[in-house]
Design a protein around this motif. Sequence first.
Motif, PDB file in Angstrom:
ATOM      1  N   THR A  73      33.104  20.153   2.126  1.00 27.90           N
ATOM      2  CA  THR A  73      32.358  19.069   2.769  1.00 27.90           C
ATOM      3  C   THR A  73      33.286  18.132   3.538  1.00 27.90           C
ATOM      4  O   THR A  73      32.906  17.593   4.578  1.00 27.90           O
ATOM      5  CB  THR A  73      31.563  18.262   1.726  1.00 27.90           C
ATOM      6  N   ALA A 124      31.594  28.322   0.692  1.00 28.46           N
ATOM      7  CA  ALA A 124      30.921  27.034   0.497  1.00 28.46           C
ATOM      8  C   ALA A 124      30.287  26.479   1.768  1.00 28.46           C
ATOM      9  O   ALA A 124      29.224  25.849   1.708  1.00 28.46           O
ATOM     10  CB  ALA A 124      31.921  26.022  -0.070  1.00 28.46           C
ATOM     11  N   TYR A 127      26.446  27.188   2.654  1.00 34.05           N
ATOM     12  CA  TYR A 127      25.459  26.421   1.883  1.00 34.05           C
ATOM     13  C   TYR A 127      25.338  24.996   2.421  1.00 34.05           C
ATOM     14  O   TYR A 127      24.244  24.429   2.488  1.00 34.05           O
ATOM     15  CB  TYR A 127      25.851  26.402   0.406  1.00 34.05           C
ATOM     16  N   ALA A 128      26.483  24.424   2.804  1.00 33.23           N
ATOM     17  CA  ALA A 128      26.463  23.061   3.343  1.00 33.23           C
ATOM     18  C   ALA A 128      25.826  23.010   4.726  1.00 33.23           C
ATOM     19  O   ALA A 128      25.292  21.974   5.134  1.00 33.23           O
ATOM     20  CB  ALA A 128      27.891  22.521   3.402  1.00 33.23           C
ATOM     21  N   ASN A 399      23.019  16.332  -6.755  1.00 33.56           N
ATOM     22  CA  ASN A 399      23.853  17.127  -5.847  1.00 33.56           C
ATOM     23  C   ASN A 399      25.139  17.580  -6.535  1.00 33.56           C
ATOM     24  O   ASN A 399      25.594  18.714  -6.353  1.00 33.56           O
ATOM     25  CB  ASN A 399      24.185  16.318  -4.591  1.00 33.56           C
ATOM     26  N   SER A 403      26.424  21.526  -7.133  1.00 35.75           N
ATOM     27  CA  SER A 403      27.719  22.065  -6.719  1.00 35.75           C
ATOM     28  C   SER A 403      28.579  22.449  -7.915  1.00 35.75           C
ATOM     29  O   SER A 403      29.430  23.336  -7.821  1.00 35.75           O
ATOM     30  CB  SER A 403      28.456  21.036  -5.858  1.00 35.75           C
ATOM     31  N   THR A 407      31.429  25.591  -9.264  1.00 28.79           N
ATOM     32  CA  THR A 407      32.751  25.219  -9.771  1.00 28.79           C
ATOM     33  C   THR A 407      32.992  25.826 -11.142  1.00 28.79           C
ATOM     34  O   THR A 407      34.058  26.394 -11.409  1.00 28.79           O
ATOM     35  CB  THR A 407      32.879  23.685  -9.852  1.00 28.79           C
TER      36      THR A 407
END
Length: 479
Positions: A73, A124, A127-128, A399, A403, A407
């Motif tokens: 992000t 990642a 998805y963002a 959120n 995520s 992880t």
Amino acid sequence: MSNTSTGWMALLTGVNAIRTLALVGGVALHAINLYIGTTILPTVVRDIGGLEYYAWNTALFVVASIISAAMATQVLGKLGPRFAYVVGAVIFAVGSLACALAPSMPVMLAGRVVQGFGGGLLLALPYAMIRLLYDEALWPRAIGLLSGMWGVATLVGPAIGGVFAQLDAWRMAFGTLIPAAALFTVLAVCVIPRRNSMDRPPSSVPWVQLTLLAGAVIAVSAGGVSAQAAWNAAGVAVAVLLSVLLVVIDKHAPNRLLPKDAFRSGSVLGALYLTMALLAMMVTSTEIFAPLFFQVLHAQTPLASGYLAAIMSAGWTVGSLMSSSATGSRVRLAIRSAPLLALAGMVALAVLMPAPTDGNWRMLGLLCIAMTAVGLAVGIAWPHLSARVLQIAPPGEENLAASSIMTVELFATALGAALAGMVANLGGLSSPGGVAGTSGAAQWLFGLFVLVPVLCLFTSWQTARARPAIETKEASSAV
């Protein structure tokens, strides 16, 4: 974007089709690369050596992926969607080139780290980017496609790795990833916007926690290189110390890896994370060494051993599809029964895998049933464990909870690989090596990791006992 249809046609036609291809391509590269790596590793170590570092290939790749995924992000916010994707693809391609040209295991491991950094971004970022590229009505289908790439990887990865391994051209297996990365980069440049429309700046990266997480995995990996128990114990002790520090720091940090309730005594959320970590660790410890065991102990070709090893992941996918529609008491039944099925599969593997055979179909059939049972067990429980994390997440941390699932899974994968490497070396994989050493490694590996589903019997019972608000509401409606 004017088309608000929720159908597949809206996602797979026009400019959305190219966007979708670019996003699923990034996830597919990461996933396929994992299966290529596990399939060709027995051939790689026969060529350039480094058998004692066998598990490092997966552990370091995944650790690097965790770190870069946590940065996704931030990278997206600073570089914008288009350039962020390009950077991830270029890093991945450079790492793949280093692996393809590696003259020794240290160079191979360095290439895997670089691959992991690029692969984590490619995993990642899609998805963002979903909410930036599609209408909200298309988000569920887009997420489903991204998740489905892991199923595709179980078919494609072993095929690519197995064919090139049998041709004694394992370097080309890594080489094929480079033009694929270039293709998806071109697509990204064409259809992914340059500017970022995020309505708030991304939170800072929890560098301290990520450093401790990586240090724990590396400590276990370093301890596992030696077959001496004292060295192994030192590596585990350092990893435990770093893990405790991680928990203490993350519990009080303003920017955390996990929601605040995860570390509270008696927390259901903590039990959920622990159950998921144990299940993911169990699969990883089996999958990374399965191709080697099938080749050395059961006379299978690299191609066949790659697909035999992927049976467990296929079982995970099938189990998830079978179980995902369950509700109410069937959810609790799925969570509680999964460890029992996994235990049966792991016990069978501990008994059957270490015994060398000439590759007779009866033994292979029994091994396939055992591996399928373990995969099915994880798949049956995983959707409901993930859903419960989201359902009981503390207000305002939804959120972070979402995520954190990735992880936890990636950390368990890396730690499982490191622990599996330690146990295998302790069992004789590198010394004395050969059939006897590999058989000893299989016996130690499955004999010790059979304790994982036993632990899950306790943690899964606590998670199944909790009734999320949505489940309580369903029960009340039924009355």
